[in-house]
Motif scaffolding. Structure first.
Motif, PDB file in Angstrom:
ATOM      1  N   GLN A  50      83.471 -22.197  77.330  1.00  0.00           N
ATOM      2  CA  GLN A  50      84.718 -22.408  78.177  1.00  0.00           C
ATOM      3  C   GLN A  50      85.357 -20.741  78.281  1.00  0.00           C
ATOM      4  OE1 GLN A  50      87.533 -24.617  76.158  1.00  0.00           O
ATOM      5  NE2 GLN A  50      86.468 -26.710  76.749  1.00  0.00           N
ATOM      6  N   ALA A  51      85.818 -20.514  79.417  1.00  0.00           N
ATOM      7  CA  ALA A  51      86.326 -19.452  79.865  1.00  0.00           C
ATOM      8  C   ALA A  51      87.289 -18.878  78.993  1.00  0.00           C
ATOM      9  CB  ALA A  51      86.974 -19.344  81.242  1.00  0.00           C
ATOM     10  N   ARG A  52      88.097 -19.664  78.319  1.00  0.00           N
ATOM     11  CA  ARG A  52      89.008 -18.976  77.131  1.00  0.00           C
ATOM     12  C   ARG A  52      88.389 -18.259  75.970  1.00  0.00           C
ATOM     13  NH1 ARG A  52      90.020 -22.468  72.832  1.00  0.00           N
ATOM     14  NH2 ARG A  52      88.329 -24.240  73.199  1.00  0.00           N
ATOM     15  N   THR A  53      87.437 -18.430  75.903  1.00  0.00           N
ATOM     16  CA  THR A  53      86.602 -17.808  74.822  1.00  0.00           C
ATOM     17  C   THR A  53      86.155 -16.532  75.003  1.00  0.00           C
ATOM     18  OG1 THR A  53      84.433 -18.696  75.025  1.00  0.00           O
ATOM     19  CG2 THR A  53      85.758 -20.233  73.857  1.00  0.00           C
ATOM     20  N   LEU A  54      86.183 -16.110  76.221  1.00  0.00           N
ATOM     21  CA  LEU A  54      85.925 -14.673  76.519  1.00  0.00           C
ATOM     22  C   LEU A  54      86.628 -13.658  76.117  1.00  0.00           C
ATOM     23  CD1 LEU A  54      84.304 -15.304  80.424  1.00  0.00           C
ATOM     24  CD2 LEU A  54      83.140 -15.617  78.047  1.00  0.00           C
ATOM     25  N   SER A  55      86.017 -12.472  75.841  1.00  0.00           N
ATOM     26  CA  SER A  55      86.914 -11.107  75.796  1.00  0.00           C
ATOM     27  C   SER A  55      87.457 -11.069  76.897  1.00  0.00           C
ATOM     28  CB  SER A  55      85.989 -10.341  75.083  1.00  0.00           C
ATOM     29  OG  SER A  55      85.150  -9.522  76.035  1.00  0.00           O
ATOM     30  N   GLY A  56      88.505  -9.880  76.986  1.00  0.00           N
ATOM     31  CA  GLY A  56      89.189  -9.556  78.082  1.00  0.00           C
ATOM     32  C   GLY A  56      88.421  -9.004  78.941  1.00  0.00           C
ATOM     33  N   GLY A  57      87.528  -8.152  78.668  1.00  0.00           N
ATOM     34  CA  GLY A  57      86.431  -7.461  79.540  1.00  0.00           C
ATOM     35  C   GLY A  57      85.461  -8.390  80.236  1.00  0.00           C
ATOM     36  N   MET A  58      85.176  -9.450  79.530  1.00  0.00           N
ATOM     37  CA  MET A  58      84.280 -10.566  79.817  1.00  0.00           C
ATOM     38  C   MET A  58      85.027 -11.364  80.925  1.00  0.00           C
ATOM     39  SD  MET A  58      82.569 -11.990  76.608  1.00  0.00           S
ATOM     40  CE  MET A  58      81.291 -10.842  75.717  1.00  0.00           C
ATOM     41  N   LYS A  59      86.358 -11.599  80.562  1.00  0.00           N
ATOM     42  CA  LYS A  59      86.998 -12.165  81.789  1.00  0.00           C
ATOM     43  C   LYS A  59      87.014 -11.555  83.096  1.00  0.00           C
ATOM     44  CE  LYS A  59      89.836 -15.050  78.710  1.00  0.00           C
ATOM     45  NZ  LYS A  59      91.093 -14.813  77.452  1.00  0.00           N
ATOM     46  N   ARG A  60      87.383 -10.383  82.840  1.00  0.00           N
ATOM     47  CA  ARG A  60      87.508  -9.439  84.138  1.00  0.00           C
ATOM     48  C   ARG A  60      85.940  -9.349  84.947  1.00  0.00           C
ATOM     49  NH1 ARG A  60      91.614  -8.018  86.264  1.00  0.00           N
ATOM     50  NH2 ARG A  60      92.483  -7.393  84.125  1.00  0.00           N
ATOM     51  N   ARG A  61      84.969  -9.521  84.230  1.00  0.00           N
ATOM     52  CA  ARG A  61      83.857  -9.740  84.815  1.00  0.00           C
ATOM     53  C   ARG A  61      83.558 -10.977  85.483  1.00  0.00           C
ATOM     54  NH1 ARG A  61      79.981  -7.907  80.456  1.00  0.00           N
ATOM     55  NH2 ARG A  61      81.765  -7.677  79.186  1.00  0.00           N
ATOM     56  N   LEU A  62      84.149 -11.955  84.902  1.00  0.00           N
ATOM     57  CA  LEU A  62      83.986 -13.285  85.349  1.00  0.00           C
ATOM     58  C   LEU A  62      84.532 -13.458  86.704  1.00  0.00           C
ATOM     59  CD1 LEU A  62      83.688 -16.368  85.552  1.00  0.00           C
ATOM     60  CD2 LEU A  62      85.330 -16.512  83.841  1.00  0.00           C
ATOM     61  N   MET A  63      85.829 -12.720  86.780  1.00  0.00           N
ATOM     62  CA  MET A  63      86.558 -12.544  88.037  1.00  0.00           C
ATOM     63  C   MET A  63      85.896 -11.955  89.060  1.00  0.00           C
ATOM     64  SD  MET A  63      90.263 -13.650  87.331  1.00  0.00           S
ATOM     65  CE  MET A  63      91.084 -12.366  87.945  1.00  0.00           C
ATOM     66  N   ILE A  64      84.994 -11.008  88.747  1.00  0.00           N
ATOM     67  CA  ILE A  64      84.491 -10.401  89.765  1.00  0.00           C
ATOM     68  C   ILE A  64      83.256 -11.164  90.282  1.00  0.00           C
ATOM     69  CG2 ILE A  64      82.719  -8.006  89.989  1.00  0.00           C
ATOM     70  CD1 ILE A  64      84.355  -6.554  88.079  1.00  0.00           C
ATOM     71  N   ALA A  65      82.519 -11.763  89.535  1.00  0.00           N
ATOM     72  CA  ALA A  65      81.558 -12.816  89.893  1.00  0.00           C
ATOM     73  C   ALA A  65      82.141 -13.837  90.900  1.00  0.00           C
ATOM     74  CB  ALA A  65      80.940 -13.529  88.764  1.00  0.00           C
ATOM     75  N   ARG A  66      83.349 -14.449  90.474  1.00  0.00           N
ATOM     76  CA  ARG A  66      84.142 -15.225  91.239  1.00  0.00           C
ATOM     77  C   ARG A  66      84.398 -14.667  92.541  1.00  0.00           C
ATOM     78  NH1 ARG A  66      89.818 -17.363  89.961  1.00  0.00           N
ATOM     79  NH2 ARG A  66      90.219 -15.237  90.473  1.00  0.00           N
ATOM     80  N   GLY A  67      84.698 -13.692  92.530  1.00  0.00           N
ATOM     81  CA  GLY A  67      85.180 -12.869  93.982  1.00  0.00           C
ATOM     82  C   GLY A  67      84.055 -12.806  94.803  1.00  0.00           C
ATOM     83  N   LEU A  68      82.821 -12.814  94.336  1.00  0.00           N
ATOM     84  CA  LEU A  68      81.664 -12.534  94.887  1.00  0.00           C
ATOM     85  C   LEU A  68      80.680 -13.655  95.493  1.00  0.00           C
ATOM     86  CD1 LEU A  68      80.099  -9.147  92.980  1.00  0.00           C
ATOM     87  CD2 LEU A  68      81.112  -9.457  95.502  1.00  0.00           C
ATOM     88  N   VAL A  69      81.186 -14.779  94.936  1.00  0.00           N
ATOM     89  CA  VAL A  69      80.281 -16.081  95.027  1.00  0.00           C
ATOM     90  C   VAL A  69      80.129 -16.327  96.680  1.00  0.00           C
ATOM     91  CG1 VAL A  69      82.055 -17.907  95.097  1.00  0.00           C
ATOM     92  CG2 VAL A  69      79.869 -18.152  94.269  1.00  0.00           C
ATOM     93  N   HIS A  70      81.043 -16.050  97.466  1.00  0.00           N
ATOM     94  CA  HIS A  70      80.711 -16.254  98.975  1.00  0.00           C
ATOM     95  C   HIS A  70      80.038 -15.059  99.768  1.00  0.00           C
ATOM     96  CE1 HIS A  70      84.754 -14.242  98.808  1.00  0.00           C
ATOM     97  NE2 HIS A  70      84.659 -14.303  99.951  1.00  0.00           N
ATOM     98  N   GLU A  71      79.674 -14.064  98.900  1.00  0.00           N
ATOM     99  CA  GLU A  71      78.989 -12.888  99.483  1.00  0.00           C
ATOM    100  C   GLU A  71      80.165 -12.245 100.552  1.00  0.00           C
ATOM    101  OE1 GLU A  71      75.045 -13.997  99.808  1.00  0.00           O
ATOM    102  OE2 GLU A  71      74.736 -13.497  97.887  1.00  0.00           O
ATOM    103  N   PRO A  72      81.192 -11.850 100.188  1.00  0.00           N
ATOM    104  CA  PRO A  72      81.990 -11.171 101.397  1.00  0.00           C
ATOM    105  C   PRO A  72      81.626  -9.766 101.546  1.00  0.00           C
ATOM    106  CG  PRO A  72      82.956 -11.059  99.127  1.00  0.00           C
ATOM    107  CD  PRO A  72      81.805 -12.025  98.892  1.00  0.00           C
ATOM    108  N   LYS A  73      81.827  -9.308 102.898  1.00  0.00           N
ATOM    109  CA  LYS A  73      81.591  -7.983 103.091  1.00  0.00           C
ATOM    110  C   LYS A  73      82.456  -7.072 102.522  1.00  0.00           C
ATOM    111  CE  LYS A  73      78.965  -9.203 107.508  1.00  0.00           C
ATOM    112  NZ  LYS A  73      79.248 -10.637 107.530  1.00  0.00           N
ATOM    113  N   LEU A  74      83.599  -7.265 102.209  1.00  0.00           N
ATOM    114  CA  LEU A  74      84.732  -6.445 101.678  1.00  0.00           C
ATOM    115  C   LEU A  74      85.108  -7.102 100.355  1.00  0.00           C
ATOM    116  CD1 LEU A  74      86.734  -4.323 101.670  1.00  0.00           C
ATOM    117  CD2 LEU A  74      88.087  -5.993 103.116  1.00  0.00           C
ATOM    118  N   LEU A  75      85.052  -6.251  99.246  1.00  0.00           N
ATOM    119  CA  LEU A  75      85.405  -6.848  97.908  1.00  0.00           C
ATOM    120  C   LEU A  75      86.733  -5.908  97.604  1.00  0.00           C
ATOM    121  CD1 LEU A  75      84.841  -8.478  95.645  1.00  0.00           C
ATOM    122  CD2 LEU A  75      83.532  -6.543  94.607  1.00  0.00           C
TER     123      LEU A  75
END
Ligand code: ADP
Length: 305
Positions: free
Chosen positions: A133-158
């Motif tokens: 579950q996402a709630r069990t991640l550390s702060g740094g891991m949550k941040r990286r999860l957000m990055i993965a989520r931001g990239l899932v549609h493979e945007p040209k601009l991040l």
């Protein structure tokens, strides 16, 4: 070719009368790694939220990959991925689902989204966390999860808003590497950051925003070389006395610590002449350094007026 992001005379007045943006224009070229810097309340988040469609602009133009948000907001949005400051995923969802469900919003079928989500999560060091579950991640891991989520549609601009806030130094370096790699493969990246060292290390171009206005912009390297003042700290072989210090008044010399002088260098009074002048007083320079990160000095100069 159209820029990744082109903003013209963007204004935002919130309903309570707060003016957050007073006519901002900026261009971010395709493939750029761009830093948007500014003190708290400068208008960075408002600008990002307008680009991603969370906040309505009052006036001005915004084009993403050549698509105007006024003409075709859904198409413009497809080109942008965003990593906001606040964690805003479902904390009871499994990590992999946070990313895959996001893909759903973009109409990406699950069978396509799943391997893609896995790939990004693994690259970001979350390979062994896919089914927790996402709630069990550390702060740094949550941040990286957000990055993965931001990239899932493979945007040209991040666009990343303070991506390394609260992330420890080692992880920060890992994140830098990931972003550098992504940028090298063609994704345009815009980031806001409080760590000016980070902007200097990662980014090519910068805009500094203050009180809703761009106060400086351009290539970081040339902005820094145009700086007309720099403060240096000189560590000396002995403690300078008041008489010696007063003879360095053109450099606004000050004793900043035992055996140390802080001096302001300019084009007219550069480093080599400063050292000669110190030596002429019978003092030797043992080491020297910039007082602060140079971009920081530039930033403070442009935002403290
Ligand atoms: P930054 O991200 O650079 O810290 P913001 O864009 O959050 O700056 O804020 C810019 C200005 O707009 C600030 O004065 C802030 O108080 C104001 N502001 C931000 N969001 C809102 C809002 N939803 N309603 C009213 N004022 C806001």
């Amino acid at each position: 070719m159209d820029n990744a992001l082109s903003i013209t005379d963007l204004k935002k007045v919130y309903q309570n009368g707060t003016t957050a943006l007073r006519g901002v224009s900026l261009e971010v070229g395709r493939g750029d790694f761009f830093a948007l810097l500014g003190p708290n309340g400068a208008g960075k988040t408002t600008l990002i939220n307008i680009v991603t469609g969370l906040v309505n602009k009052t006036s001005g133009k915004v084009n993403i990959q050549g698509v105007s948000i006024d003409d075709n907001a859904p198409k413009a949005k497809l080109h942008v991925g965003v990593v906001p400051q606040e964690f805003n995923f479902g904390i009871f969802e499994d990590v992999i689902d946070v990313v895959v469900n996001q893909a759903g919003y973009y109409g990406i079928p699950r069978r396509e989204a799943l391997p893609r989500a896995e790939t990004y999560l693994r690259k970001l060091g979350l390979g062994d966390k896919l089914h927790v579950q996402a709630r069990t991640l550390s702060g740094g891991m949550k941040r990286r999860l957000m990055i993965a989520r931001g990239l899932v549609h493979e945007p040209k601009l991040l666009i990343l808003d303070e991506p390394t806030a609260g992330v420890d130094i080692e992880l920060r370096r890992g994140m830098w590497e990931f972003l550098n790699d992504l940028n090298a493969k063609g994704t345009t990246i815009i980031l806001t950051t409080h760590y000016l060292e980070e902007a200097e290390q990662l980014c090519k171009n910068v805009a500094i925003i203050n009180k809703g206005e761009i106060v400086a912009s351009g290539e970081i390297r040339s902005l820094l070389s145009s700086m007309d003042e720099e403060t240096f700290v000189f560590d000396l072989d002995q403690d300078p006395d008041q008489n010696q210090i007063s003879k360095l008044s053109t450099y606004q010399a000050q004793r900043s610590a035992p055996h140390a002088l802080e001096m302001t260098l300019t084009k007219a009074h550069p480093l080599n002449s400063a050292i000669l002048n110190i030596n002429a007083l019978g003092l030797q320079v043992k080491s020297m350094r910039n007082k602060t990160n140079r971009l920081e000095e530039f930033f403070i100069h442009h935002t403290s007026k």
